[in-house]
Design a protein around this motif. Structure first.
Motif, short mmCIF file in Angstrom:
data_model
loop_
_atom_site.label_atom_id
_atom_site.label_comp_id
_atom_site.label_asym_id
_atom_site.label_seq_id
_atom_site.Cartn_x
_atom_site.Cartn_y
_atom_site.Cartn_z
N THR A 87 0.84 -1.20 0.00
CA THR A 87 0.00 0.00 0.00
C THR A 87 0.87 1.25 0.00
N GLY A 88 1.91 1.23 0.83
CA GLY A 88 2.82 2.38 0.89
C GLY A 88 3.65 2.52 -0.36
N VAL A 89 4.10 1.39 -0.91
CA VAL A 89 4.90 1.44 -2.14
C VAL A 89 4.09 2.12 -3.25
N LEU A 91 1.35 3.98 -2.99
CA LEU A 91 0.97 5.36 -2.70
C LEU A 91 2.13 6.31 -2.93
N ALA A 92 3.33 5.85 -2.59
CA ALA A 92 4.50 6.73 -2.76
C ALA A 92 4.84 6.88 -4.22
N ASN A 93 4.61 5.83 -5.00
CA ASN A 93 4.93 5.91 -6.41
C ASN A 93 3.95 5.09 -7.24
N PRO A 94 2.87 5.75 -7.70
CA PRO A 94 1.85 5.02 -8.46
C PRO A 94 2.35 4.48 -9.79
N LEU A 96 4.58 2.43 -10.13
CA LEU A 96 5.11 1.08 -9.96
C LEU A 96 4.00 0.05 -10.15
N GLU A 316 -4.83 9.91 -6.68
CA GLU A 316 -4.06 10.77 -7.59
C GLU A 316 -4.92 11.93 -8.08
N ARG B 260 9.03 13.22 -1.64
CA ARG B 260 7.61 13.27 -1.33
C ARG B 260 7.38 12.92 0.13
N PHE B 262 5.29 11.15 2.92
CA PHE B 262 4.25 10.13 3.13
C PHE B 262 4.06 9.95 4.63
N SER B 300 3.12 0.65 5.88
CA SER B 300 2.92 1.44 4.67
C SER B 300 4.03 2.48 4.55
N GLY B 303 7.06 0.76 3.25
CA GLY B 303 6.88 0.54 1.81
C GLY B 303 7.12 1.84 1.03
N ALA B 304 6.56 2.93 1.56
CA ALA B 304 6.73 4.23 0.90
C ALA B 304 8.19 4.64 0.89
N ALA B 307 10.00 2.94 -1.72
CA ALA B 307 9.69 3.53 -3.02
C ALA B 307 10.20 4.97 -3.15
#
Ligand SMILES: Cc1ncc(C[n+]2csc(CCOP(=O)(O)OP(=O)(O)O)c2C)c(N)n1
Ligand code: SF4
Ligand SMILES: [Mg+2]
Lengths: 343, 615
Positions: A87-89, A91-94, A96, A316, B260, B262, B300, B303-304, B307
């Motif tokens: 979820t975080g991955v 959200l941080a970079n859509p 991907l 987004e 960014r 998060f 999350s 994960g962010a 990324a």
């Protein structure tokens, strides 16, 4: 509003070899995970996503080792938390393309909360559940999908836990894409995963996987070659629900529930057989299909695939709107907003 | 106002107390804002119950808001000079916070037999005994009836009118502190712009309160003019709470670093407002995610971070407990992460709305394995901005999780904040890897800081895997004994080396002090004032306050070794003292602890320091 596609397209054609990592695959020989890995490696070239933008996320379990065997970015996280990390991955970079792999214990016991909320939000990523109905890595304790009454290391007198049906769980959580695959049908698994990748929103593919060490043949009653055609039905969108070695059996709705019928017997014709519609908004029939077992064939293929604006898209859109029209353009604006004064 | 007599004072403490629904937090905020806008320094302390609306007129339902106003304010003050008590229960529970001789303003209309009984008053224990009347100046204002009369005149229903009672009390306070009402008029006009009738009613009640005070003989000798904030550095100021300052510090770090922002969090008192604030700032790029629980919040964020975001999670004690396992993962994968812990009274659900410093051990040690991370603490509501910024800077530049400890007192309290310019904020340089670097290895380290490089999914030619299993420096999994020892050492060394980038610890107070007072985190206001006052009285006391907890500033040992007597003061049972003792066993330390869910009072600190000096 049309869904936007955030993941950049591949600049060349890939093959399976492009995604195969140099790491030694350490699953037991004969484990169903090998076939699921192969299906995934065959899927990536078909998604047409840029290789650098593919990111695997897993939890802990035999199945969760998969990121090491795929030559993409990968995160082998902690038990049960893969959905939350993913979820975080995303959200941080859509941009991907995010692929979550989890075992049945990982996804539905310790990680059950994250699974249902991920599915409910419908964020745009792909979940694969490796369902061997057992805890493999910890050597054979029962899981939330172990069959009722089964003897395992921690249930020497048989389990008294009623198992989850992953499909029901996904649909109960308002899932928009749910499919079931078999490790012994790798081509079908690849096709299903490719469709999952194209879905805008959370896709869940449950693969019935054999753990030949701790739960051998748990799916044999439906996957054995001798019985497979009669014990399973491969659902295809827009097509009649036909199954059986002779392709002469089908499913119909008798007003109360689904029933298996034989075409040509008792006056049954093709017209009586239900047509599969993946995109029926209401979960009723999809739930019934996902639940089929016993006298009814186990449903394989894409059971549910409905359109619903993804969390990714909604997020987004809000970001874009606020970045364009929001009050503050930089932190200095914010710091000096509201009541301020000189001393 | 012919007979009025104005007393000039350096500072004043006003405490507003009432039923949870009485709007005391708002009265307090309006008074502190008006004071700040008219040039006073301020600090505030909300003291409210965990229940949103406990039963009417009970002690459990009392909500308080203390405001300290003056020329240079360190803390929200020990005891108040003026107490506003909107019902018997608030008088009963807050009288202990009033100085002897304080002015007490009560809404006399609420002192009915029933309310008195609910508050626990008895025939023998009546609020207005002769003794009470001698000890305090008690103003029995008919707040409810006056407010209702105005409501009637303006055609408002009783409920609407009752909601304005706090304005009447505020009017009295403005009179008593010799302030004008324009600030608050303007606020009301802004706040209720769409409801002119509400503006009109509130303004009328506020004015009535002011005029009521003007007509009271006793008030004429109780007008205080509070000294302007003159000892503060010149500049542009605003009022800010610690939680908002924390949120803004993170936004500032995101802008400066180009990463960014998060935030993945789950609501929990008293940390929620960090998330609430950041959720407003999508226009500044803040990506906020309200997760299904604290575990998902931190995961999350991890994960962010993988990324490429400046990833944060905010929580309080119980939430930090839930995040423990994931923090170990963050340590293992060596990704930047900021964890804000707004501490509250524990253990377990404890005292959700009260302050404490008892999560220190959890922050330092609360993970399995050898799992070092950086721990720092803010020490005022306003400097939460800088510490949040700094936490992000250290996380990004050293590739490590950082826990920032604030607390309920700092987070909910407010203070004047000198507005910085972003151009003056220190640079933040994230350690991004270079795409297609053929020599990239996931755990290749900078030889000086020991930080690894950050390769982001999407970057070409840097595909790699991270995870909780032990890895070798090149990236693949390893269970080799030597490798594990090396990696454990390297992760520790990376955290230790952060000490090379932090300023020396400073000592203030008497240079020949006999007693060194040691504090950390949110207690600096009361400690500073206690030591300053004692120094003025010629007492040999010095003071050092820690913001960097792990690692400690490099000169910490040198400082501690200089003093015969050391007292470590903290709002727990001695966690920082224990931590210092393990590192500096040669330095004898005593400790002064308070574990009541309340901040230190200057008076109690001074008494303890006097006792130690005399020993
Ligand atoms: C917090 C935590 N609890 C327990 C474990 C032990 N553990 C590791 S994998 C696993 C279950 C694995 O079962 P499943 O998710 O079905 O994956 P499989 O091995 O069958 O693929 C357990 C209980 C752990 N690693 N972490
Ligand atoms: S234990 Fe079972 S699930 Fe794990 S690798 Fe072996 S066969 Fe596969
Ligand atoms: Mg399993």
């Amino acid at each position: 509003m049309a869904e936007k596609h955030f993941v950049p397209k591949a600049d060349r054609e890939y093959t399976k070899a492009d995604f195969t990592s140099d790491q030694m695959v350490k699953w037991c020989p004969g484990c169903g995970d090998h076939a699921i890995l192969a299906a995934l490696l065959n899927t990536f070239p078909k998604t047409n996503h840029k290789k650098e933008n593919i990111c695997m996320v897993s939890g802990i379990g035999c199945s969760s080792r998969i990121p090491y065997y795929v030559d993409t970015y990968g995160f082998h996280s902690i038990h049960g938390r893969a959905c939350a990390i993913a979820t975080g991955v995303k959200l941080a970079n859509p941009a991907l393309s995010v692929w979550v792999s989890m075992g049945d214990g990982d996804s539905m016991a310790i990680g059950g909360n994250h699974l249902i909320h991920a599915v409910r939000r419908n964020q745009d990523f792909n979940i694969t559940i490796f369902n061997n109905e057992i805890y493999g890595l910890t050597k054979g304790q029962y899981s939330p999908t172990t069959k009722f009454g089964q003897v395992t290391k921690t249930s020497p007198y048989g389990t008294i836990d009623y198992p989850f049906n992953p499909g029901e769980l996904v649909m109960g959580a308002q899932g928009t894409f749910y499919a079931r695959a078999l490790d012994c049908l790798p081509q079908l698994t690849t096709d299903i995963m490719t469709r999952a990748a194209k879905h805008d929103g959370t896709s869940v593919v449950e693969v019935l996987q054999n753990c030949m060490i701790f739960n051998d043949k748990t799916h044999a009653a439906i996957t054995d070659r001798a019985v497979r055609d009669d014990r399973t039905i491969i659902l295809e969108d827009g097509k009649p629900m036909i199954f059986g070695k002779e392709k002469n059996k089908g499913l119909r709705f008798n007003g109360r529930c689904l029933e298996a019928v034989t075409i040509g017997e008792n006056g049954i014709t093709m017209d009586d057989i239900m047509i599969h519609h993946e995109d029926t908004e209401d979960t009723g029939i999809h739930m019934m299909l996902a639940r089929m077992s016993g006298d009814l064939p186990v449903a394989i293929g894409v059971i549910r695939n409905v359109k619903k604006t993804s969390y990714t898209q909604l997020y987004e859109d809000q970001m874009e709107e606020q970045m364009a029209n929001g009050k503050y353009k930089c932190v200095d604006d914010l710091l000096n907003s509201g009541d301020t004064w000189e001393i | 106002m012919a007979t009025e007599q104005i007393t000039k004072i350096d500072d004043i403490v006003v405490r507003f107390a009432g039923d949870s629904g009485d709007g005391m937090q708002l009265s307090g905020t309006l008074f502190s804002d008006a004071s700040a806008l008219t040039g006073n320094d301020i600090a505030t302390f909300p003291d409210y119950p965990a229940e949103i609306r406990a039963p009417h007129n009970t002690i459990a339902g009392v909500s308080g808001y203390q405001v300290h106003v003056g020329n240079h304010i360190y803390s929200s003050g020990d005891k108040c000079d003026i107490l506003v008590a909107m019902n018997p229960a608030s008088l009963k529970s807050n009288l202990k916070w009033a100085k002897k001789g304080a002015t007490i303003i009560v809404d006399i209309d609420t002192f009915t037999d029933e309310a008195l009984e609910k508050a626990g008053y008895t025939e023998n224990d009546h609020p207005f005994t002769d003794e009470m009347e001698r000890a305090y100046t008690i103003i029995k204002a008919p707040v409810t009836s006056f407010t209702q009369r105005i409501g009637n005149e303006q055609g408002a229903d009783k409920k609407t009118a009752d909601r304005c009672r706090n304005m009447f009390a505020l009017g009295i306070i403005f009179y008593a502190t010799h302030k004008k009402l324009d600030q608050t008029y303007a606020y009301l006009e802004r706040k209720f712009a769409k409801k002119p009738e509400v503006v009109k009613l509130n303004k009328a009640v506020l004015t009535e309160g002011y005029e009521y005070a003007d007509k009271l003989e006793v008030m004429h000798s109780h007008i205080f003019e509070i000294a302007q904030a003159d000892s503060m550095p010149k500049g542009r100021y605003r009022n800010i709470t610690g939680n908002v300052a924390t949120a803004w510090g993170l936004l500032a770090a995101s802008e400066k670093s180009g990463r960014r922002l998060f935030l993945g969090s789950y609501p929990i008192t008293p940390a929620t407002d960090v998330m609430v604030e950041l959720a407003k700032h999508k226009s500044l790029g803040a990506r906020v995610f309200q997760a299904e629980d604290e575990i998902a919040g931190v995961c999350s964020a991890i994960g962010a971070s993988y990324a490429g975001a400046l990833a944060c999670t905010s929580t309080s004690g119980p939430g930090l407990s839930l995040k423990s396992e994931a923090l170990g993962l963050a340590v293992m994968v060596e990704l930047p992460l900021v964890v804000v812990d707004v501490q509250r009274g524990g253990p377990s659900t404890g005292l959700p709305t009260k302050t404490e410093q008892s999560d220190l051990n959890q922050a330092l040690y609360g993970r399995n394995g050898e799992a070092p991370l950086v721990v720092m603490a803010a020490s005022s509501s306003a400097n939460c901005f800088y510490w949040a910024y700094n936490a992000a800077k250290v996380a990004l530049e050293h590739m490590t999780p950082v826990i920032l400890l604030t607390d309920g007192y700092l987070g909910n309290g407010s203070q004047l904040f000198r507005i910085p310019k972003m151009a003056d904020m220190p640079d933040i340089k994230p350690r991004l890897a270079t795409p297609n670097d053929p020599n990239y290895r996931p755990f290749r380290r900078d030889p000086v800081t020991f930080a690894r490089e950050w390769a982001l999914p999407g970057m070409e030619g840097l595909r790699h895997r991270v995870g909780g299993l032990e890895k070798c420096p090149d990236g693949p999994l390893s269970t080799d004994p030597e490798n594990h020892a090396l990696m454990v050492h390297n992760r520790q060394e990376k955290v230790n080396r952060v000490a090379n980038y932090i300023p020396d610890q400073e000592v203030t107070g008497d240079p020949d002090a006999e007693l060194l007072v040691v504090g950390w985190g949110g207690t600096s206001g009361a400690l500073t004032l206690a030591v300053e006052e004692m120094n003025k009285e010629g007492k040999k006391v010095a003071y050092t306050h820690f913001n960097y907890i792990c690692p400690l500033p490099k000169n910490t040992g040198d400082i501690l070794k200089k003093y015969k007597k050391i007292v470590v003061c903290e709002l727990n049972n001695g966690q920082f003292a224990g931590y210092l003792r393990t590192q500096f066993p040669e330095c004898p330390m005593t400790q002064y602890n308070k574990i009541m869910g309340l901040p230190f009072e200057v008076g109690e600190l001074k008494a303890e320091f006097e006792r130690l000096l005399a020993k």
